[in-house]
Scaffold this motif. Structure first.
Motif, PDB file in Angstrom:
ATOM      1  N   ARG A  38      47.371  28.044  56.941  1.00  0.00           N
ATOM      2  CA  ARG A  38      47.720  28.301  55.545  1.00  0.00           C
ATOM      3  C   ARG A  38      47.021  29.557  55.044  1.00  0.00           C
ATOM      4  O   ARG A  38      45.870  29.806  55.412  1.00  0.00           O
ATOM      5  CB  ARG A  38      47.286  27.115  54.669  1.00  0.00           C
ATOM      6  N   CYS A  39      47.727  30.312  54.214  1.00  0.00           N
ATOM      7  CA  CYS A  39      47.139  31.527  53.638  1.00  0.00           C
ATOM      8  C   CYS A  39      47.352  31.547  52.143  1.00  0.00           C
ATOM      9  O   CYS A  39      48.347  31.042  51.642  1.00  0.00           O
ATOM     10  CB  CYS A  39      47.806  32.785  54.181  1.00  0.00           C
ATOM     11  N   VAL A  40      46.407  32.161  51.461  1.00  0.00           N
ATOM     12  CA  VAL A  40      46.567  32.440  50.038  1.00  0.00           C
ATOM     13  C   VAL A  40      46.312  33.926  49.827  1.00  0.00           C
ATOM     14  O   VAL A  40      45.255  34.429  50.203  1.00  0.00           O
ATOM     15  CB  VAL A  40      45.576  31.626  49.194  1.00  0.00           C
ATOM     16  N   GLY A  41      47.292  34.606  49.243  1.00  0.00           N
ATOM     17  CA  GLY A  41      47.167  36.053  49.063  1.00  0.00           C
ATOM     18  C   GLY A  41      47.371  36.452  47.619  1.00  0.00           C
ATOM     19  O   GLY A  41      48.217  35.879  46.927  1.00  0.00           O
ATOM     20  N   ALA A  42      46.594  37.425  47.167  1.00  0.00           N
ATOM     21  CA  ALA A  42      46.739  37.904  45.794  1.00  0.00           C
ATOM     22  C   ALA A  42      47.025  39.397  45.801  1.00  0.00           C
ATOM     23  O   ALA A  42      46.426  40.141  46.577  1.00  0.00           O
ATOM     24  CB  ALA A  42      45.469  37.630  44.997  1.00  0.00           C
ATOM     25  N   PRO A  43      47.947  39.829  44.954  1.00  0.00           N
ATOM     26  CA  PRO A  43      48.297  41.246  44.900  1.00  0.00           C
ATOM     27  C   PRO A  43      47.192  42.066  44.252  1.00  0.00           C
ATOM     28  O   PRO A  43      46.443  41.563  43.415  1.00  0.00           O
ATOM     29  CB  PRO A  43      49.552  41.264  44.031  1.00  0.00           C
ATOM     30  N   ILE A  44      47.113  43.311  44.644  1.00  0.00           N
ATOM     31  CA  ILE A  44      46.188  44.252  44.023  1.00  0.00           C
ATOM     32  C   ILE A  44      47.041  45.280  43.299  1.00  0.00           C
ATOM     33  O   ILE A  44      47.813  46.004  43.935  1.00  0.00           O
ATOM     34  CB  ILE A  44      45.303  44.946  45.077  1.00  0.00           C
ATOM     35  N   ALA A  67      38.659  38.194  43.814  1.00  0.00           N
ATOM     36  CA  ALA A  67      38.404  39.331  44.712  1.00  0.00           C
ATOM     37  C   ALA A  67      39.390  40.449  44.423  1.00  0.00           C
ATOM     38  O   ALA A  67      39.012  41.635  44.345  1.00  0.00           O
ATOM     39  CB  ALA A  67      38.519  38.877  46.167  1.00  0.00           C
ATOM     40  N   ALA A  68      40.657  40.087  44.234  1.00  0.00           N
ATOM     41  CA  ALA A  68      41.675  41.098  43.927  1.00  0.00           C
ATOM     42  C   ALA A  68      41.334  41.822  42.630  1.00  0.00           C
ATOM     43  O   ALA A  68      41.470  43.047  42.535  1.00  0.00           O
ATOM     44  CB  ALA A  68      43.057  40.449  43.835  1.00  0.00           C
ATOM     45  N   ASN A  69      40.862  41.066  41.655  1.00  0.00           N
ATOM     46  CA  ASN A  69      40.512  41.681  40.375  1.00  0.00           C
ATOM     47  C   ASN A  69      39.373  42.686  40.505  1.00  0.00           C
ATOM     48  O   ASN A  69      39.403  43.752  39.901  1.00  0.00           O
ATOM     49  CB  ASN A  69      40.128  40.603  39.357  1.00  0.00           C
ATOM     50  N   VAL A  70      38.388  42.310  41.302  1.00  0.00           N
ATOM     51  CA  VAL A  70      37.269  43.229  41.512  1.00  0.00           C
ATOM     52  C   VAL A  70      37.768  44.536  42.131  1.00  0.00           C
ATOM     53  O   VAL A  70      37.406  45.634  41.706  1.00  0.00           O
ATOM     54  CB  VAL A  70      36.205  42.585  42.429  1.00  0.00           C
ATOM     55  N   ILE A  71      38.656  44.397  43.109  1.00  0.00           N
ATOM     56  CA  ILE A  71      39.199  45.594  43.756  1.00  0.00           C
ATOM     57  C   ILE A  71      39.985  46.437  42.753  1.00  0.00           C
ATOM     58  O   ILE A  71      39.871  47.664  42.729  1.00  0.00           O
ATOM     59  CB  ILE A  71      40.092  45.210  44.947  1.00  0.00           C
ATOM     60  N   GLU A  72      40.749  45.762  41.917  1.00  0.00           N
ATOM     61  CA  GLU A  72      41.524  46.484  40.903  1.00  0.00           C
ATOM     62  C   GLU A  72      40.608  47.293  39.987  1.00  0.00           C
ATOM     63  O   GLU A  72      40.908  48.437  39.646  1.00  0.00           O
ATOM     64  CB  GLU A  72      42.371  45.506  40.076  1.00  0.00           C
ATOM     65  N   LEU A  73      39.502  46.706  39.627  1.00  0.00           N
ATOM     66  CA  LEU A  73      38.541  47.424  38.785  1.00  0.00           C
ATOM     67  C   LEU A  73      38.033  48.676  39.484  1.00  0.00           C
ATOM     68  O   LEU A  73      37.992  49.757  38.905  1.00  0.00           O
ATOM     69  CB  LEU A  73      37.367  46.515  38.421  1.00  0.00           C
ATOM     70  N   HIS A  74      37.682  48.539  40.759  1.00  0.00           N
ATOM     71  CA  HIS A  74      37.210  49.702  41.515  1.00  0.00           C
ATOM     72  C   HIS A  74      38.305  50.751  41.656  1.00  0.00           C
ATOM     73  O   HIS A  74      38.050  51.955  41.557  1.00  0.00           O
ATOM     74  CB  HIS A  74      36.745  49.269  42.908  1.00  0.00           C
ATOM     75  N   ALA A  75      39.523  50.278  41.902  1.00  0.00           N
ATOM     76  CA  ALA A  75      40.642  51.204  42.130  1.00  0.00           C
ATOM     77  C   ALA A  75      40.953  52.010  40.875  1.00  0.00           C
ATOM     78  O   ALA A  75      41.308  53.179  40.944  1.00  0.00           O
ATOM     79  CB  ALA A  75      41.872  50.437  42.577  1.00  0.00           C
ATOM     80  N   ASN A  76      40.794  51.361  39.717  1.00  0.00           N
ATOM     81  CA  ASN A  76      41.089  52.038  38.455  1.00  0.00           C
ATOM     82  C   ASN A  76      39.869  52.733  37.869  1.00  0.00           C
ATOM     83  O   ASN A  76      39.756  52.897  36.677  1.00  0.00           O
ATOM     84  CB  ASN A  76      41.627  51.019  37.434  1.00  0.00           C
ATOM     85  N   HIS A  77      38.960  53.087  38.746  1.00  0.00           N
ATOM     86  CA  HIS A  77      37.715  53.731  38.349  1.00  0.00           C
ATOM     87  C   HIS A  77      36.844  52.853  37.469  1.00  0.00           C
ATOM     88  O   HIS A  77      36.812  51.665  37.597  1.00  0.00           O
ATOM     89  CB  HIS A  77      37.982  55.048  37.617  1.00  0.00           C
ATOM     90  N   ILE A  95      39.332  32.099  44.107  1.00  0.00           N
ATOM     91  CA  ILE A  95      38.436  33.022  44.814  1.00  0.00           C
ATOM     92  C   ILE A  95      39.163  34.298  45.197  1.00  0.00           C
ATOM     93  O   ILE A  95      38.672  35.408  44.987  1.00  0.00           O
ATOM     94  CB  ILE A  95      37.866  32.339  46.088  1.00  0.00           C
ATOM     95  N   VAL A  96      40.361  34.130  45.748  1.00  0.00           N
ATOM     96  CA  VAL A  96      41.108  35.299  46.214  1.00  0.00           C
ATOM     97  C   VAL A  96      41.509  36.179  45.037  1.00  0.00           C
ATOM     98  O   VAL A  96      41.398  37.405  45.099  1.00  0.00           O
ATOM     99  CB  VAL A  96      42.355  34.860  47.015  1.00  0.00           C
ATOM    100  N   GLN A  97      41.953  35.544  43.970  1.00  0.00           N
ATOM    101  CA  GLN A  97      42.359  36.332  42.811  1.00  0.00           C
ATOM    102  C   GLN A  97      41.203  37.112  42.204  1.00  0.00           C
ATOM    103  O   GLN A  97      41.370  38.248  41.780  1.00  0.00           O
ATOM    104  CB  GLN A  97      42.991  35.426  41.745  1.00  0.00           C
ATOM    105  N   GLY A 154      50.451  34.486  39.818  1.00  0.00           N
ATOM    106  CA  GLY A 154      49.520  35.542  40.192  1.00  0.00           C
ATOM    107  C   GLY A 154      49.050  35.552  41.629  1.00  0.00           C
ATOM    108  O   GLY A 154      48.289  36.422  42.023  1.00  0.00           O
ATOM    109  N   TYR A 155      49.494  34.604  42.429  1.00  0.00           N
ATOM    110  CA  TYR A 155      49.120  34.634  43.849  1.00  0.00           C
ATOM    111  C   TYR A 155      50.252  34.071  44.698  1.00  0.00           C
ATOM    112  O   TYR A 155      51.156  33.413  44.187  1.00  0.00           O
ATOM    113  CB  TYR A 155      47.824  33.852  44.091  1.00  0.00           C
ATOM    114  N   ALA A 156      50.200  34.333  45.984  1.00  0.00           N
ATOM    115  CA  ALA A 156      51.238  33.878  46.907  1.00  0.00           C
ATOM    116  C   ALA A 156      50.625  32.990  47.973  1.00  0.00           C
ATOM    117  O   ALA A 156      49.437  33.122  48.290  1.00  0.00           O
ATOM    118  CB  ALA A 156      51.917  35.069  47.570  1.00  0.00           C
TER     119      ALA A 156
END
Lengths: 253, 253
Positions: free
Chosen positions: B201-207, B243-253, B239-241, B188-190
């Motif tokens: 170093r970076c940690v990224g999570a998809p939205i 955050a991604a989840n919160v954004i997903e919730l907003h994006a999907n109304h 933490i990053v994931q 679930g993250y890169a």
DNA sequence: ACAGCTGTTCTACTCAATGGAACAAACTAT
DNA sequence: ATAGTTTGTTCCATTGAGTAGAACAGCTGT
């Protein structure tokens, strides 16, 4: 050539008109733009194809829209702007310290241009973004800048843009503006009492270089309801001015 | 027409080349640009005059430079971008919560484009700004996006851009990339372990939207010295994931 | 199936972008 | 000072390229 404007490239101007129209109307089709711009359909199509090949626009089915490549130019211009570099953190700090909306503005072509805009926790959600232009005379930030421009420059600007009214509180009289600018110079900060938007108060402080030229201005905006008279005349001006001072120190090395 | 590219406006393309050159070289004179672009002096002059009249460039004495009007376009494009609107606050929160550098990226034209970048208190100062483009395969954000694009899209992107090496840690082998992307989908993250910049170093999570398409990615970047293995494999990804989840919730109304 | 939309392609015409030379203004160096 | 170099700018003839219009194709809805 329609006017006696020498040495201009008319074709590129058309491309720019297409970009402007896309910005004004958002995602648009070929025929819509052709009508809007009073240009031939095939002409618009050619310009859009070019812009698409250069990745300035993206097409979504039949509609064209501005692409993120323009954000590349914009972000670059912002990022390497000398005032932005030294003021960025202070804008940020101002927003989180007050919880309100903090803005940074510079003057270009006689207009006020937001360089940065940051919302604190409870900040009002105005449609302000970096690069947005506003008339200088109608906002606290703008008056802070105007007050410290050379008088002949102020004349030129008002000659060109006039003093259009944004709300019924906007200053539209030159003498009144001059009086206010004198006050701004006197006490070191400018205010905007519902002159741009009803119910909104701003306090802006100029950022001045060591040679006396004004680099820009920084401000805090908040609803009248949260900025009573005391905060409006004492607290907030202090905070904004000290932020401006910090930026001045950074700007002057 | 030099190539068989139909229906393109060659003149506007020249204007764009001038803009690109100004971005690449910064403030420049007419003759410098003429040499650089292999164009006639008077031609460059005409294009610059046009751009100046349209306020896309400003002149400072003999030199021309990109103006803040481009920031207007860029800021507008950013401001009304649907992902930016819903993710902005979360990027902000991520930066202040971790104190490090938080970024938001989307894909356009096969490249990664930073939509937002926010520095926390102790964040590293990379030269990242909104609109900056980076190859997708070399960064955590990019791999988070690639992992969730349709396979044929990934093929197209790699066909077009290849897998250039940014550091000696960059993935340049297709099979290895595919393996990593599978891992990314799995957990679930890169991550990006000094693949773009040494010591970072970076940690990224998809939205991801509710229909399964990937909207972009969000990340935290910090020096290896402050991101030991435990933080790298557990804390920060969590933490990053989220955050991604919160954004997903907003994006999907 | 038809009518009314699209976006796109094609081509002839003519307008406008181009490049070269000539210009003035600003510097540099002698 | 003056001559020489380099700058930005202007002018103008040429021709190459942008434009407009018509024709085409693809789509949508009735």
């Amino acid at each position: 050539m329609t006017e006696n404007a020498p040495h201009r490239v008319e074709t590129s101007r058309k491309t720019i008109r297409v970009l402007d129209a896309l910005r004004e109307h958002g995602s648009s089709s070929v025929t819509f733009l052709a009508r809007e711009l009073d240009m031939n359909k095939s002409t618009v199509h050619n310009h859009l194809s070019t812009l698409e090949a250069e990745k300035f626009v993206v097409r979504d089915g039949t509609d064209y829209d501005l692409s993120l490549r323009l954000l590349g130019f914009g972000g670059y211009v912002q990022h390497r702007h000398p005032l932005y570099q030294v003021a960025k953190r202070e804008v940020h700090r101002l927003a989180s310290q007050t919880g309100e909306l903090a803005n940074l503005m510079v003057e270009e072509y006689g207009q006020g241009v937001y360089l940065a805009s940051e919302q604190g926790e409870r900040a009002v959600d105005l449609d302000i973004y970096p690069g947005l232009r506003r008339p200088l005379h109608a906002i606290g930030l703008g008056k802070a800048i105007l007050a410290h421009l050379p008088p002949e420059r102020v004349d030129d600007i008002i000659d060109e843009h006039g003093l259009p009214a944004e709300t019924d509180q906007t200053i539209t009289d030159r003498a009144e503006l001059d009086a206010q600018l004198a006050t701004v110079r006197d006490r070191g900060y400018a205010v905007d009492n519902e002159e741009l938007i009803r119910g909104l108060r701003c306090v802006g402080a100029p950022i001045i270089a060591k040679d006396g030229t004004v680099l820009g201005a920084i401000s805090v905006s908040q609803p009248v309801s949260r900025m009573n008279n005391e905060r409006f005349t004492d607290e907030v001006p202090d905070i904004v001015q000290s932020a401006a001072n910090v930026i001045e120190l950074h700007a002057n090395h």
